[in-house]
Design a protein around this motif. Structure first.
Motif, PDB file in Angstrom:
ATOM      1  N   LEU A  32       0.783  -1.323  -0.089  1.00 44.42           N
ATOM      2  CA  LEU A  32       0.057  -0.017   0.017  1.00 44.42           C
ATOM      3  C   LEU A  32       0.675   1.124  -0.010  1.00 44.42           C
ATOM      4  CD1 LEU A  32      -2.581  -1.291   2.627  1.00 44.42           C
ATOM      5  CD2 LEU A  32      -2.917  -1.103   0.119  1.00 44.42           C
ATOM      6  N   TYR A  33       2.122   1.126  -0.195  1.00 44.86           N
ATOM      7  CA  TYR A  33       2.957   2.411  -0.436  1.00 44.86           C
ATOM      8  C   TYR A  33       2.439   3.287  -1.277  1.00 44.86           C
ATOM      9  CZ  TYR A  33       7.077   5.119  -1.382  1.00 44.86           C
ATOM     10  OH  TYR A  33       8.019   6.091  -1.691  1.00 44.86           O
ATOM     11  N   LYS A  34       2.223   3.092  -2.482  1.00 38.73           N
ATOM     12  CA  LYS A  34       1.818   4.223  -3.238  1.00 38.73           C
ATOM     13  C   LYS A  34       0.415   4.953  -2.956  1.00 38.73           C
ATOM     14  CE  LYS A  34       5.037   3.182  -6.583  1.00 38.73           C
ATOM     15  NZ  LYS A  34       5.197   3.099  -8.107  1.00 38.73           N
ATOM     16  N   LEU A  35      -0.215   4.232  -1.834  1.00 38.75           N
ATOM     17  CA  LEU A  35      -1.495   4.845  -1.408  1.00 38.75           C
ATOM     18  C   LEU A  35      -1.309   5.852  -0.294  1.00 38.75           C
ATOM     19  CD1 LEU A  35      -4.001   1.912  -1.577  1.00 38.75           C
ATOM     20  CD2 LEU A  35      -4.098   3.990  -3.036  1.00 38.75           C
ATOM     21  N   GLY A  36       0.145   5.783   0.208  1.00 39.54           N
ATOM     22  CA  GLY A  36       0.431   6.733   1.116  1.00 39.54           C
ATOM     23  C   GLY A  36       0.912   6.066   2.508  1.00 39.54           C
ATOM     24  N   CYS A  37       1.098   4.694   2.539  1.00 41.42           N
ATOM     25  CA  CYS A  37       1.306   3.811   3.762  1.00 41.42           C
ATOM     26  C   CYS A  37       2.417   4.602   4.444  1.00 41.42           C
ATOM     27  CB  CYS A  37       1.308   2.563   3.244  1.00 41.42           C
ATOM     28  SG  CYS A  37       1.516   1.616   4.736  1.00 41.42           S
TER      29      CYS A  37
END
Lengths: 383, 60
Positions: free
Chosen positions: A267-272
């Motif tokens: 989920l890094y690219k969702l802002g994790c």
């Protein structure tokens, strides 16, 4: 077990359906959570059953009661009973039976009788702007109450992000001058040691483990430079995350509900904010309901609730600042192209070997006289 | 003559509540309730990404 404060803790627990075995198990689990050797479980059990229940005063400042709720909502079968049996909670605004001057009396009485010996738990930030008028209890500001109560405490445990570093109320422009307990103590030159258990809410086991550590060893656990116990906040969420292999392989959810999100990708690219947040959420989990019970496990990016300068500061969907690794701009494709030139015969040989292996496994299972249902299911589907 | 009674804190509820009561001849003639804590969440929310709002307001 000895009888203490006129009540035998072991007998009392048994009355409530907690066996001696369960109690010891609980103590061992706590010891493991703190990274202590297994034998410490017995020591913890001894400490909590033979000593006078330590008095705990709980001061609520600018809080939402989430920290208290998380402690009370714990579905560990015996936990809320244990916490009420292990400690003597003499003052807690949300849990006190008496209101008004009765609550005040209970606080003052315990402070008098247990001077220098009680544990002070603080939840919520302390507003210092305009003389601290933004939070008052019984006509006194939270600021003056903290000063009064912390100066006579054995130790202060700041529970939650608000008490640990200011939390949500301290977000820009910080209208009330919300400040952490540690900062207030520094300002007032009070030397009482402080442990921070940040999180919004924090994991109740991190709090309970700290209390038990203090009771058993008579000192605070090892802390990091931010006053957090190392056993709980020693590693980045990113380091223990079950989705980490997806990060390393470059498999990301690009938006909520897309194919990658449904497949449980990183989920890094969702802002994790897992890559810049120190906490044990992926290992400790929440609510005692089994695997996956933490934000990332449910498909939502971590928002860094426990980390100063991250939670309530950096926008939820802005990418995290990676502490150690920067992913490359391009990743190799997930499904590699197949090479040509394999003969039909070679394919047949490979298929034959695989078939034989499957057959052998089935025979072994038969010989063992067992075939689990899961296996039977897959076989049926395949056929 | 009326008498003023103050109950602060009100326990067993979430938050910091204070109740003021004016009693005259055994009857409540006036009463006030007041929240004793303010964080300014409305002020904090101004100018932020709307997708972040739930993070702040759910912590009421």
């Amino acid at each position: 077990m000895r009888s203490v404060d006129g009540l035998d803790i072991a007998k009392n627990l048994e009355k409530q359906g907690v066996s001696r075995r369960d109690f010891l198990k609980f103590c061992t689990v706590m010891a493991t959570a703190m990274g202590l050797p297994l034998g410490m479980g017995a020591k913890i059990a001894e400490a909590v059953t033979t000593l006078k229940r330590p008095p705990v005063l709980w001061l609520s400042a600018q809080e939402c009661t989430g920290c208290t709720e998380t402690l009370l909502r714990s579905s560990h079968p015996t936990l809320e009973k244990l916490i009420l049996e292990l400690i003597s909670l003499d003052y807690h605004e949300t849990l006190n039976a008496g209101s008004g001057h009765q609550a005040e009396e209970s606080r003052l009485k315990s402070m008098r009788e247990n001077k220098g010996k009680y544990i002070l738990v603080v939840d919520g930030s302390i507003p210092v702007k305009d003389g601290g008028i933004y939070c008052k209890i019984g006509g006194k500001t939270a600021l003056s109450l903290l000063e009064e109560m912390a100066s006579q405490a054995a130790a202060v445990i700041a529970i939650g992000s608000c008490a640990s570093w200011g939390g949500m109320p301290s977000s820009s422009p910080n209208p009330t001058g919300a400040t952490s307990a540690q900062e207030v103590l520094k300002m007032k030159a009070i030397k009482t040691p402080v442990v921070n258990i940040p999180g919004c809410p924090p994991n109740q086991y991190n709090f309970l483990s700290t209390v038990l550590y203090f009771l058993t060893l008579k000192r605070l656990p090892e802390l990091d430079e931010n006053g957090r116990p190392k056993f709980a906040y020693g590693r980045l969420i990113h380091e223990n995350c079950e989705r980490r292999p997806h990060f390393d392989a470059g498999r990301f959810a690009m938006e909520f509900g897309d194919d990658g999100h449904r497949k449980g990708y990183c989920l890094y690219k969702l802002g994790c904010k897992g890559p810049e947040t120190y906490n044990n959420c992926p290992a400790q989990l929440f609510g005692d309901v089994g695997a996956g019970a933490w934000p990332v496990g449910t498909g939502h990016p971590c928002f860094g609730c426990s980390e100063k300068g991250v939670g309530f500061t950096i926008p939820l969907h802005s990418p995290a600042r990676l502490k150690f690794i920067t992913p490359p701009a391009n990743f190799p494709g997930i499904a590699e192209e197949r090479g040509k030139g394999v003969t039909v015969a070679a394919v047949a040989v490979v298929a034959g070997v695989a078939g034989a292996a499957l057959g052998a496994a089935a025979v072994t299972a038969k010989n063992l006289g067992k075939k689990d249902e899961g296996q039977a299911d897959t076989e049926t589907k395949e056929r | 003559m009326s008498k003023r009674i103050v109950i602060d804190p009100i326990t067993r509820i979430e938050g910091h509540l204070r109740i003021d009561c004016e009693v005259d001849g055994g009857k409540v003639v006036n009463a006030w309730s007041s929240g004793q804590m303010w964080r300014g969440i409305e002020v904090i929310l101004k100018g932020r990404d709307p997708r972040d709002a739930w993070l702040f307001v759910q912590r009421f």
